[in-house]
Design a protein around this motif. Sequence first.
Motif, PDB file in Angstrom:
ATOM      1  N   ILE A 176      -2.223   3.417 -14.243  1.00  0.00           N
ATOM      2  CA  ILE A 176      -0.973   2.769 -14.648  1.00  0.00           C
ATOM      3  C   ILE A 176       0.026   2.743 -13.494  1.00  0.00           C
ATOM      4  N   ALA A 177       0.140   3.854 -12.760  1.00  0.00           N
ATOM      5  CA  ALA A 177       1.051   3.893 -11.612  1.00  0.00           C
ATOM      6  C   ALA A 177       0.628   2.870 -10.562  1.00  0.00           C
ATOM      7  N   PHE A 178      -0.671   2.775 -10.301  1.00  0.00           N
ATOM      8  CA  PHE A 178      -1.219   1.808  -9.344  1.00  0.00           C
ATOM      9  C   PHE A 178      -0.844   0.386  -9.775  1.00  0.00           C
ATOM     10  N   ALA A 179      -1.145   0.066 -11.037  1.00  0.00           N
ATOM     11  CA  ALA A 179      -0.916  -1.284 -11.546  1.00  0.00           C
ATOM     12  C   ALA A 179       0.570  -1.636 -11.564  1.00  0.00           C
ATOM     13  N   ASP A 180       1.413  -0.702 -11.999  1.00  0.00           N
ATOM     14  CA  ASP A 180       2.847  -0.966 -12.041  1.00  0.00           C
ATOM     15  C   ASP A 180       3.417  -1.196 -10.646  1.00  0.00           C
ATOM     16  N   ALA A 181       2.967  -0.417  -9.671  1.00  0.00           N
ATOM     17  CA  ALA A 181       3.450  -0.594  -8.293  1.00  0.00           C
ATOM     18  C   ALA A 181       2.998  -1.953  -7.761  1.00  0.00           C
ATOM     19  N   THR A 218       0.826  -1.206   0.000  1.00  0.00           N
ATOM     20  CA  THR A 218       0.000   0.000   0.000  1.00  0.00           C
ATOM     21  C   THR A 218       0.860   1.255   0.000  1.00  0.00           C
ATOM     22  N   ILE A 219       1.938   1.249   0.758  1.00  0.00           N
ATOM     23  CA  ILE A 219       2.844   2.404   0.782  1.00  0.00           C
ATOM     24  C   ILE A 219       3.427   2.635  -0.611  1.00  0.00           C
ATOM     25  N   ARG A 220       3.840   1.564  -1.267  1.00  0.00           N
ATOM     26  CA  ARG A 220       4.385   1.703  -2.630  1.00  0.00           C
ATOM     27  C   ARG A 220       3.350   2.263  -3.594  1.00  0.00           C
ATOM     28  N   ILE A 221       2.135   1.754  -3.505  1.00  0.00           N
ATOM     29  CA  ILE A 221       1.076   2.222  -4.398  1.00  0.00           C
ATOM     30  C   ILE A 221       0.739   3.682  -4.108  1.00  0.00           C
ATOM     31  N   ALA A 222       0.658   4.036  -2.834  1.00  0.00           N
ATOM     32  CA  ALA A 222       0.343   5.420  -2.463  1.00  0.00           C
ATOM     33  C   ALA A 222       1.411   6.375  -2.987  1.00  0.00           C
ATOM     34  N   GLU A 223       2.671   5.997  -2.849  1.00  0.00           N
ATOM     35  CA  GLU A 223       3.764   6.844  -3.346  1.00  0.00           C
ATOM     36  C   GLU A 223       3.712   6.962  -4.864  1.00  0.00           C
ATOM     37  N   ALA A 224       3.401   5.853  -5.533  1.00  0.00           N
ATOM     38  CA  ALA A 224       3.385   5.851  -7.001  1.00  0.00           C
ATOM     39  C   ALA A 224       2.231   6.674  -7.564  1.00  0.00           C
ATOM     40  N   THR A 225       1.098   6.688  -6.873  1.00  0.00           N
ATOM     41  CA  THR A 225      -0.096   7.344  -7.407  1.00  0.00           C
ATOM     42  C   THR A 225      -0.300   8.766  -6.902  1.00  0.00           C
TER      43      THR A 225
END
Length: 197
Positions: free
Chosen positions: A83-88, A66-73
């Motif tokens: 795309i950022a969500f899916a890639d993370a 979740t931290i990775r996805i939050a940072e990416a999006t």
Amino acid sequence: MVRAGLTAERVTLAGAELADEVGLDRVSMSQLARRLGVRDASLYAHVRGLEDLRGRIALLAADEKTIRIAEATAGRAGRDALIAFADAWRDYAHAHPGRYAATQAGIRIDPALAARAPGPRRAMELTYGILRGYALAEPDLTDAVRLLRSTLHGFVTLEASGGFAHQRSPQESWVRALDALHTLLAHWPPSRAKDPA
């Protein structure tokens, strides 16, 4: 023979690392004890058993992912956010296969631990937030969340198991799949019938 500094958090992290190396289903308390240089019985002062350990790994992984996805999006919307969500998501699954498996398995998790863990709740908030950018409302929003999760999980699971043997690279298919998913979300079909009351 308890090693100084052994805690539930340290045992969980060691279990997560072992899961990434050998697979979640192959993790045992004996293996973990050997890894930490303690007797098996010493682990039970920190975790109640293998199911408890797996639940703790699942919560740790949910927080990390979740931290990775939050940072990416952060600061993104629409297609860019998708795309950022899916890639993370995919990057985390590749980097931590055992931990990722724990987030998708039907593991019984201690309710008290789950209540204190922000990862699963925050993951749902992020997912619904991304999809609200497509102007979806319930019940379509929940259907879209399920579609997104199924698509991402299905792809990374098949990819990890060697299920994409065709000469076209999985990366090319991933990019096209996300393009198709964006198009579908942007042009969500109308409901065929009213949902039952």
